[in-house]
Design an enzyme around this catalytic site. Sequence first.
Site, mmCIF file in Angstrom:
data_model
loop_
_atom_site.group_PDB
_atom_site.id
_atom_site.type_symbol
_atom_site.label_atom_id
_atom_site.label_comp_id
_atom_site.label_asym_id
_atom_site.label_seq_id
_atom_site.Cartn_x
_atom_site.Cartn_y
_atom_site.Cartn_z
ATOM 1 N N LYS A 146 -9.558 -1.406 14.838
ATOM 2 C CA LYS A 146 -10.297 -1.430 13.682
ATOM 3 C C LYS A 146 -10.989 -2.599 13.511
ATOM 4 O O LYS A 146 -10.473 -3.843 13.982
ATOM 5 C CB LYS A 146 -9.219 -1.447 12.528
ATOM 6 C CG LYS A 146 -9.645 -0.515 11.381
ATOM 7 C CD LYS A 146 -8.506 0.040 10.757
ATOM 8 C CE LYS A 146 -8.107 -0.960 9.501
ATOM 9 N NZ LYS A 146 -6.981 -0.737 8.620
ATOM 10 N N GLU B 45 -7.040 -8.134 3.019
ATOM 11 C CA GLU B 45 -6.855 -8.909 3.983
ATOM 12 C C GLU B 45 -7.857 -9.018 5.084
ATOM 13 O O GLU B 45 -7.976 -10.225 5.582
ATOM 14 C CB GLU B 45 -5.655 -7.962 4.726
ATOM 15 C CG GLU B 45 -4.513 -7.854 3.838
ATOM 16 C CD GLU B 45 -3.232 -7.038 4.534
ATOM 17 O OE1 GLU B 45 -3.379 -5.937 4.092
ATOM 18 O OE2 GLU B 45 -2.490 -7.707 5.179
ATOM 19 N N ASN C 82 -3.602 0.954 -7.943
ATOM 20 C CA ASN C 82 -4.117 2.387 -8.229
ATOM 21 C C ASN C 82 -2.922 3.027 -9.122
ATOM 22 O O ASN C 82 -3.543 3.943 -9.934
ATOM 23 C CB ASN C 82 -4.679 3.086 -7.110
ATOM 24 C CG ASN C 82 -5.743 2.448 -6.339
ATOM 25 O OD1 ASN C 82 -6.720 2.362 -7.103
ATOM 26 N ND2 ASN C 82 -5.468 2.295 -5.256
ATOM 27 N N ARG D 54 -6.032 -10.257 13.220
ATOM 28 C CA ARG D 54 -4.831 -9.937 12.539
ATOM 29 C C ARG D 54 -3.662 -9.749 13.615
ATOM 30 O O ARG D 54 -3.676 -9.066 14.411
ATOM 31 C CB ARG D 54 -4.816 -8.506 11.686
ATOM 32 C CG ARG D 54 -3.341 -8.400 11.065
ATOM 33 C CD ARG D 54 -3.418 -7.171 10.462
ATOM 34 N NE ARG D 54 -2.157 -6.925 10.112
ATOM 35 C CZ ARG D 54 -1.530 -5.801 10.040
ATOM 36 N NH1 ARG D 54 -1.860 -5.008 11.227
ATOM 37 N NH2 ARG D 54 -0.146 -5.792 9.579
ATOM 38 N N ARG E 243 9.538 4.241 5.096
ATOM 39 C CA ARG E 243 10.786 3.463 5.608
ATOM 40 C C ARG E 243 11.753 3.378 4.446
ATOM 41 O O ARG E 243 11.619 3.487 3.317
ATOM 42 C CB ARG E 243 10.076 1.988 5.794
ATOM 43 C CG ARG E 243 9.360 1.811 7.029
ATOM 44 C CD ARG E 243 8.891 0.513 7.135
ATOM 45 N NE ARG E 243 7.850 0.283 8.062
ATOM 46 C CZ ARG E 243 6.957 -0.266 8.103
ATOM 47 N NH1 ARG E 243 6.801 -0.824 6.609
ATOM 48 N NH2 ARG E 243 5.995 -0.492 8.965
ATOM 49 N N HIS F 198 3.050 -9.166 5.822
ATOM 50 C CA HIS F 198 2.243 -8.788 4.532
ATOM 51 C C HIS F 198 1.784 -10.095 4.139
ATOM 52 O O HIS F 198 1.087 -10.352 3.155
ATOM 53 C CB HIS F 198 2.616 -8.138 3.539
ATOM 54 C CG HIS F 198 2.755 -6.564 3.773
ATOM 55 N ND1 HIS F 198 4.080 -5.852 3.061
ATOM 56 C CD2 HIS F 198 2.044 -5.864 4.432
ATOM 57 C CE1 HIS F 198 3.876 -4.537 3.289
ATOM 58 N NE2 HIS F 198 2.638 -4.418 4.557
ATOM 59 N N ASN G 269 -8.493 -5.651 14.081
ATOM 60 C CA ASN G 269 -6.988 -5.224 13.921
ATOM 61 C C ASN G 269 -6.821 -4.567 15.119
ATOM 62 O O ASN G 269 -7.058 -3.311 15.166
ATOM 63 C CB ASN G 269 -6.565 -4.769 12.496
ATOM 64 C CG ASN G 269 -5.284 -4.388 12.413
ATOM 65 O OD1 ASN G 269 -4.759 -4.502 13.043
ATOM 66 N ND2 ASN G 269 -4.924 -4.026 11.144
ATOM 67 N N LEU H 95 2.289 -3.185 -2.571
ATOM 68 C CA LEU H 95 2.919 -1.960 -2.746
ATOM 69 C C LEU H 95 1.865 -0.894 -1.907
ATOM 70 O O LEU H 95 0.875 -0.222 -2.754
ATOM 71 C CB LEU H 95 3.204 -1.385 -4.201
ATOM 72 C CG LEU H 95 4.061 -2.279 -4.845
ATOM 73 C CD1 LEU H 95 4.339 -1.703 -6.053
ATOM 74 C CD2 LEU H 95 5.348 -2.487 -4.048
ATOM 75 N N GLY H 96 1.945 -0.777 -0.573
ATOM 76 C CA GLY H 96 1.202 0.231 0.047
ATOM 77 C C GLY H 96 2.032 1.166 0.656
ATOM 78 O O GLY H 96 3.114 1.395 0.412
ATOM 79 N N ASN H 97 1.570 1.644 1.739
ATOM 80 C CA ASN H 97 2.254 2.583 2.537
ATOM 81 C C ASN H 97 3.361 1.626 2.976
ATOM 82 O O ASN H 97 4.622 2.191 2.925
ATOM 83 C CB ASN H 97 1.665 3.272 3.583
ATOM 84 C CG ASN H 97 2.086 4.684 3.715
ATOM 85 O OD1 ASN H 97 2.857 5.380 3.533
ATOM 86 N ND2 ASN H 97 0.951 5.309 4.505
HETATM 87 P P1 AMP Z 1 -2.326 1.192 1.262
HETATM 88 O O1 AMP Z 1 -1.025 1.300 2.550
HETATM 89 O O2 AMP Z 1 -2.334 -0.230 0.615
HETATM 90 O O3 AMP Z 1 -3.523 1.950 1.770
HETATM 91 O O4 AMP Z 1 -1.572 2.150 0.410
HETATM 92 C C1 AMP Z 1 -1.567 3.608 0.438
HETATM 93 C C2 AMP Z 1 -0.644 4.129 -0.810
HETATM 94 O O5 AMP Z 1 -1.411 4.059 -1.909
HETATM 95 C C3 AMP Z 1 -0.284 5.677 -0.518
HETATM 96 O O6 AMP Z 1 1.042 5.681 -0.999
HETATM 97 C C4 AMP Z 1 -1.366 6.143 -1.643
HETATM 98 O O7 AMP Z 1 -0.937 7.351 -2.141
HETATM 99 C C5 AMP Z 1 -1.375 5.043 -2.686
HETATM 100 N N1 AMP Z 1 -2.579 5.198 -3.550
HETATM 101 C C6 AMP Z 1 -3.868 5.138 -3.534
HETATM 102 N N2 AMP Z 1 -4.829 5.358 -4.236
HETATM 103 C C7 AMP Z 1 -3.506 5.960 -5.132
HETATM 104 C C8 AMP Z 1 -3.727 6.491 -6.633
HETATM 105 N N3 AMP Z 1 -4.991 6.627 -7.311
HETATM 106 N N4 AMP Z 1 -2.861 6.791 -7.448
HETATM 107 C C9 AMP Z 1 -1.615 6.517 -6.655
HETATM 108 N N5 AMP Z 1 -1.416 6.236 -5.679
HETATM 109 C C10 AMP Z 1 -2.279 5.858 -5.123
#
Ligand code: AMP
Length: 390
Positions: free
Chosen positions: A14, A369, A319, A75, A225, A164, A7, A193-195
């Site tokens: 990475k 991914e 999570n 990627r 965002r 994504h 990546n 749902l990540g960053n």
């Molecule tokens: P990613 O981009 O997929 O790595 O996701 C990042 C997001 O996941 C951030 O907002 C983190 O706060 C959230 N996250 C990771 N672990 C947890 C957890 N145990 N509880 C709540 N949010 C989490």
Amino acid sequence: MLVLVVNCGSSSLKYQVREVVPAPAGGTGGEVLTSGLIENIGGPAIRDHTQALELLAGRLGDELGGRTIDAAGHRVVHGGERFSAPVLVDNEIIRAIDRLAPLAPLHNPAHVLGLRAVQKKWPSLPQVCVFDTAFHRTMPEHAWRYAIPEDMYVRYGMRRYGFHGTSHDYVTGRAAQFLGVPREQFDGVVAHLGNGASVTAIKGGRSYDTSMGYTPLAGLVMGTRSGDLDPSVVTAIMRRDPSMTPEKLDAMLNKESGLKAIAGDHDMRTVQEAADGGDERAELALEMTAYRLAKYVGGYHVAVGGARALAFTAGIGENAAPFRRRVCDRLGALGVRVDDDANAVRSQEVRRISAPGSALEVLVVPTDEERAIAEATAALVERHGGRPAR
Ligand code: AMP
């Protein structure tokens, strides 16, 4: 087959090396043999991507105990309208990715540097590109078109592309498998749902609509965002404050908005903790984020003619149990019911968190991914008999 998953950004690279067992023998993207990050490319220590590759080759020599890689899988953020599946790389493909730079100015040029650097270091190594946009090439035109003059589409490619895709694709396959339905018969909604965050309507196992658009700025409220807003907000700000250049507005909407703007922090864990402690801004941020997502899920339920399942994935989706609960509570009108005990389980396995009788099955599906890229790379290289890059 040992696959190097890459990546490549403008100043970082990475990587992971995965041992992939080809499909007839079980088909797993399997074991991660080594992984790492090379940073500050373009700085005093690492001049350019070519030098980063020298460093990487040295590390792999140490870390793989004499074994050598058989292929590289990259990627790539933007595949435009051309790429609807992974491709084996040759010079024409690299030029095509470079030509798409106007659509992803921060990413595609960096991918090209990475592809060329690998090509230079290992000239006979097969390389494969896996595109973030490719999975969404199946969207119908009424979903990807913007209702603006045709010229903007023809001249500048202004349309919904979606991102994504590798994750949405992977999670779709896993969800269908878990439910025991053939993928072609799977209608559902996948929430990555990540960053960065996006939600995709899946019809017949394919992308039918998705919340990100021309860029990853559209759609959900994300870590930093804004997601959807009235485009007039942008032009009105520019009129009122002439110092707000397109670059500054881009930075504001991509880096200073979302959870960060409302709650003061971009990280879901911090925001959830603050809300639990009675912080009203954090509570508002969570409500805005859950509300927006629930509206999309409702809309996509209609879009696919009745979704059978909703799958949560990525950092927050996998999570953040309280956040999943918040979203599902808003989906009560659709007949969604969550089982709190199941929702509280932490695991790396695919799992069901809906209660018996829920109108939609609600699943948590850990995404991977890199694994998807490694598998796609191995499959393509096998099919072409490991033909080297030109
Ligand atoms: P990613 O981009 O997929 O790595 O996701 C990042 C997001 O996941 C951030 O907002 C983190 O706060 C959230 N996250 C990771 N672990 C947890 C957890 N145990 N509880 C709540 N949010 C989490």
